[in-house]
Design a protein around this motif. Structure first.
Motif, mmCIF file in Angstrom:
data_model
loop_
_atom_site.group_PDB
_atom_site.id
_atom_site.type_symbol
_atom_site.label_atom_id
_atom_site.label_comp_id
_atom_site.label_asym_id
_atom_site.label_seq_id
_atom_site.Cartn_x
_atom_site.Cartn_y
_atom_site.Cartn_z
ATOM 1 N N LYS A 105 0.830 -1.210 0.000
ATOM 2 C CA LYS A 105 0.000 0.000 0.000
ATOM 3 C C LYS A 105 0.863 1.257 0.000
ATOM 4 C CE LYS A 105 -3.749 -2.311 2.337
ATOM 5 N NZ LYS A 105 -4.225 -2.713 3.648
ATOM 6 N N ARG A 106 1.984 1.171 0.710
ATOM 7 C CA ARG A 106 2.955 2.270 0.728
ATOM 8 C C ARG A 106 4.241 1.742 0.132
ATOM 9 N NH1 ARG A 106 2.724 3.962 6.932
ATOM 10 N NH2 ARG A 106 4.283 2.343 6.895
ATOM 11 N N PRO A 107 4.841 2.489 -0.782
ATOM 12 C CA PRO A 107 6.102 2.011 -1.373
ATOM 13 C C PRO A 107 7.178 1.842 -0.299
ATOM 14 C CG PRO A 107 5.212 3.845 -2.632
ATOM 15 C CD PRO A 107 4.404 3.749 -1.367
ATOM 16 N N PRO A 108 7.736 0.640 -0.174
ATOM 17 C CA PRO A 108 8.772 0.420 0.842
ATOM 18 C C PRO A 108 10.111 1.006 0.418
ATOM 19 C CG PRO A 108 8.423 -1.576 -0.424
ATOM 20 C CD PRO A 108 7.412 -0.579 -0.916
ATOM 21 N N VAL A 109 10.967 1.197 1.391
ATOM 22 C CA VAL A 109 12.344 1.602 1.131
ATOM 23 C C VAL A 109 13.178 0.315 1.152
ATOM 24 C CG1 VAL A 109 14.331 2.869 2.032
ATOM 25 C CG2 VAL A 109 12.043 3.871 2.155
ATOM 26 N N ILE A 110 14.025 0.164 0.150
ATOM 27 C CA ILE A 110 14.875 -1.020 0.061
ATOM 28 C C ILE A 110 16.284 -0.643 0.490
ATOM 29 C CG2 ILE A 110 15.899 -2.707 -1.516
ATOM 30 C CD1 ILE A 110 13.334 -2.413 -3.229
ATOM 31 N N ILE A 111 16.823 -1.391 1.437
ATOM 32 C CA ILE A 111 18.201 -1.186 1.879
ATOM 33 C C ILE A 111 19.006 -2.371 1.345
ATOM 34 C CG2 ILE A 111 19.754 -0.829 3.825
ATOM 35 C CD1 ILE A 111 17.609 1.085 4.491
ATOM 36 N N PRO A 112 19.726 -2.172 0.248
ATOM 37 C CA PRO A 112 20.486 -3.292 -0.327
ATOM 38 C C PRO A 112 21.771 -3.552 0.463
ATOM 39 C CG PRO A 112 20.830 -1.312 -1.611
ATOM 40 C CD PRO A 112 19.849 -0.960 -0.532
ATOM 41 N N PHE A 113 22.123 -4.817 0.577
ATOM 42 C CA PHE A 113 23.389 -5.151 1.214
ATOM 43 C C PHE A 113 23.942 -6.442 0.618
ATOM 44 C CE2 PHE A 113 20.312 -7.465 3.733
ATOM 45 C CZ PHE A 113 20.949 -8.654 4.047
ATOM 46 N N ILE A 114 25.234 -6.582 0.736
ATOM 47 C CA ILE A 114 25.956 -7.764 0.270
ATOM 48 C C ILE A 114 26.862 -8.206 1.403
ATOM 49 C CG2 ILE A 114 27.815 -8.527 -1.290
ATOM 50 C CD1 ILE A 114 25.374 -8.323 -2.886
ATOM 51 N N HIS A 115 27.007 -9.506 1.562
ATOM 52 C CA HIS A 115 27.963 -9.989 2.562
ATOM 53 C C HIS A 115 28.923 -10.978 1.919
ATOM 54 C CE1 HIS A 115 25.792 -13.802 2.922
ATOM 55 N NE2 HIS A 115 24.676 -13.098 3.034
ATOM 56 N N ARG A 116 30.094 -11.044 2.479
ATOM 57 C CA ARG A 116 31.124 -11.995 2.069
ATOM 58 C C ARG A 116 31.669 -12.664 3.323
ATOM 59 N NH1 ARG A 116 29.025 -11.440 -2.116
ATOM 60 N NH2 ARG A 116 29.905 -10.610 -4.028
ATOM 61 N N GLY A 117 32.051 -13.920 3.211
ATOM 62 C CA GLY A 117 32.673 -14.641 4.301
ATOM 63 C C GLY A 117 31.748 -15.605 5.025
ATOM 64 N N MET A 118 30.452 -15.549 4.757
ATOM 65 C CA MET A 118 29.536 -16.464 5.444
ATOM 66 C C MET A 118 29.809 -17.912 5.063
ATOM 67 S SD MET A 118 27.775 -14.915 7.655
ATOM 68 C CE MET A 118 26.645 -16.234 8.050
ATOM 69 N N GLU A 119 30.359 -18.115 3.864
ATOM 70 C CA GLU A 119 30.690 -19.485 3.452
ATOM 71 C C GLU A 119 31.783 -20.083 4.341
ATOM 72 O OE1 GLU A 119 33.303 -16.677 1.099
ATOM 73 O OE2 GLU A 119 31.190 -16.721 1.645
ATOM 74 N N ASP A 177 33.782 -7.536 -2.479
ATOM 75 C CA ASP A 177 34.911 -8.373 -2.905
ATOM 76 C C ASP A 177 36.236 -7.661 -2.657
ATOM 77 O OD1 ASP A 177 33.246 -10.424 -3.710
ATOM 78 O OD2 ASP A 177 33.368 -9.940 -5.841
ATOM 79 N N ARG A 178 36.276 -6.395 -3.017
ATOM 80 C CA ARG A 178 37.507 -5.619 -2.828
ATOM 81 C C ARG A 178 37.883 -5.559 -1.350
ATOM 82 N NH1 ARG A 178 39.146 -0.921 -1.246
ATOM 83 N NH2 ARG A 178 37.081 -0.060 -0.857
ATOM 84 N N LEU A 179 36.918 -5.259 -0.501
ATOM 85 C CA LEU A 179 37.202 -5.131 0.930
ATOM 86 C C LEU A 179 37.531 -6.476 1.579
ATOM 87 C CD1 LEU A 179 34.359 -2.647 1.918
ATOM 88 C CD2 LEU A 179 36.815 -2.175 1.899
ATOM 89 N N HIS A 180 36.766 -7.482 1.245
ATOM 90 C CA HIS A 180 36.926 -8.777 1.922
ATOM 91 C C HIS A 180 38.170 -9.535 1.465
ATOM 92 C CE1 HIS A 180 35.470 -12.091 4.363
ATOM 93 N NE2 HIS A 180 35.840 -12.907 3.392
ATOM 94 N N TYR A 181 38.341 -9.634 0.159
ATOM 95 C CA TYR A 181 39.401 -10.504 -0.349
ATOM 96 C C TYR A 181 40.752 -9.808 -0.455
ATOM 97 C CZ TYR A 181 35.459 -13.497 -1.010
ATOM 98 O OH TYR A 181 34.339 -14.239 -0.773
ATOM 99 N N ALA A 236 42.107 -9.716 3.054
ATOM 100 C CA ALA A 236 42.487 -11.075 3.489
ATOM 101 C C ALA A 236 43.856 -11.428 2.935
ATOM 102 C CB ALA A 236 41.445 -12.089 3.012
ATOM 103 N N LYS A 237 44.128 -11.051 1.700
ATOM 104 C CA LYS A 237 45.444 -11.312 1.097
ATOM 105 C C LYS A 237 46.515 -10.531 1.834
ATOM 106 C CE LYS A 237 43.634 -12.293 -3.483
ATOM 107 N NZ LYS A 237 43.448 -11.795 -4.816
ATOM 108 N N LEU A 238 46.183 -9.288 2.207
ATOM 109 C CA LEU A 238 47.165 -8.479 2.931
ATOM 110 C C LEU A 238 47.480 -9.092 4.288
ATOM 111 C CD1 LEU A 238 45.941 -4.845 2.177
ATOM 112 C CD2 LEU A 238 47.983 -5.976 1.287
#
Length: 159
Positions: A50-64, A144-148, A151-153
């Motif tokens: 009824k009201r347009p929701p706000v979408i907060i997109p997010f991505i995670h890395r490392g859960m695997e 990907d840039r932040l996580h991997y 990790a290499k560093l």
């Protein structure tokens, strides 16, 4: 109703009540790091509110690493990276998409044009999904840039 329809209805009710709903728009557990195309159901969800929701997109890395597929016990003390994007204002997005519906809608009609025009409805659902996908692609590259790279560093520092 049961199953997916009941869950879908619950999501619409929660969003209409201005409560948060956490969705993984790929529609399934993704065992790879490759971003899958979001399902158009997220666009339908936006249209059905009824009201347009706000979408907060997010991505995670490392859960695997924390909880690999088919494992029941988490592995603590693993690195997780979460990147949260800017909120997507679906009200503005729906206003932008209004032309998709208005150009096909009889101006004298007193009913919801989306329900009368499946092709316009699909176009709007696709547009909403496209906007989400572009933002998720941007966030995915950043995660990907932040996580991997860090990790290499840190691996390099330990040698």
């Amino acid at each position: 109703s049961s199953g997916i329809n009941a869950e879908y209805g619950f999501c619409v009710e929660e969003l209409d009540s201005n409560r948060p709903v956490n969705l993984f728009v790929e529609g399934k557990v993704n065992p790879t790091r490759q971003l899958l195309r979001p399902k158009w159901g997220v666009g339908r969800l936006v249209l059905d509110c009824k009201r347009p929701p706000v979408i907060i997109p997010f991505i995670h890395r490392g859960m695997e690493d924390v909880l690999p597929l088919y494992h029941t016990l988490p592995r603590p003390f693993k690195k997780i990276t979460i990147v949260i994007g800017k909120p997507i204002d679906t009200a503005a997005l729906l206003e932008e998409c209004k032309d998709m519906v208005d150009t096909h809608c009889d101006t004298d009609c007193n009913t919801d044009c989306n329900s009368l025009l499946p092709s316009a409805n699909l176009s709007v659902r696709k547009r909403i999904t496209d906007v989400i996908q572009v933002e998720l692609e941007r966030l995915s590259a950043e995660a990907d840039r932040l996580h991997y790279s860090s990790a290499k560093l840190s691996d390099h520092d330990n040698t």
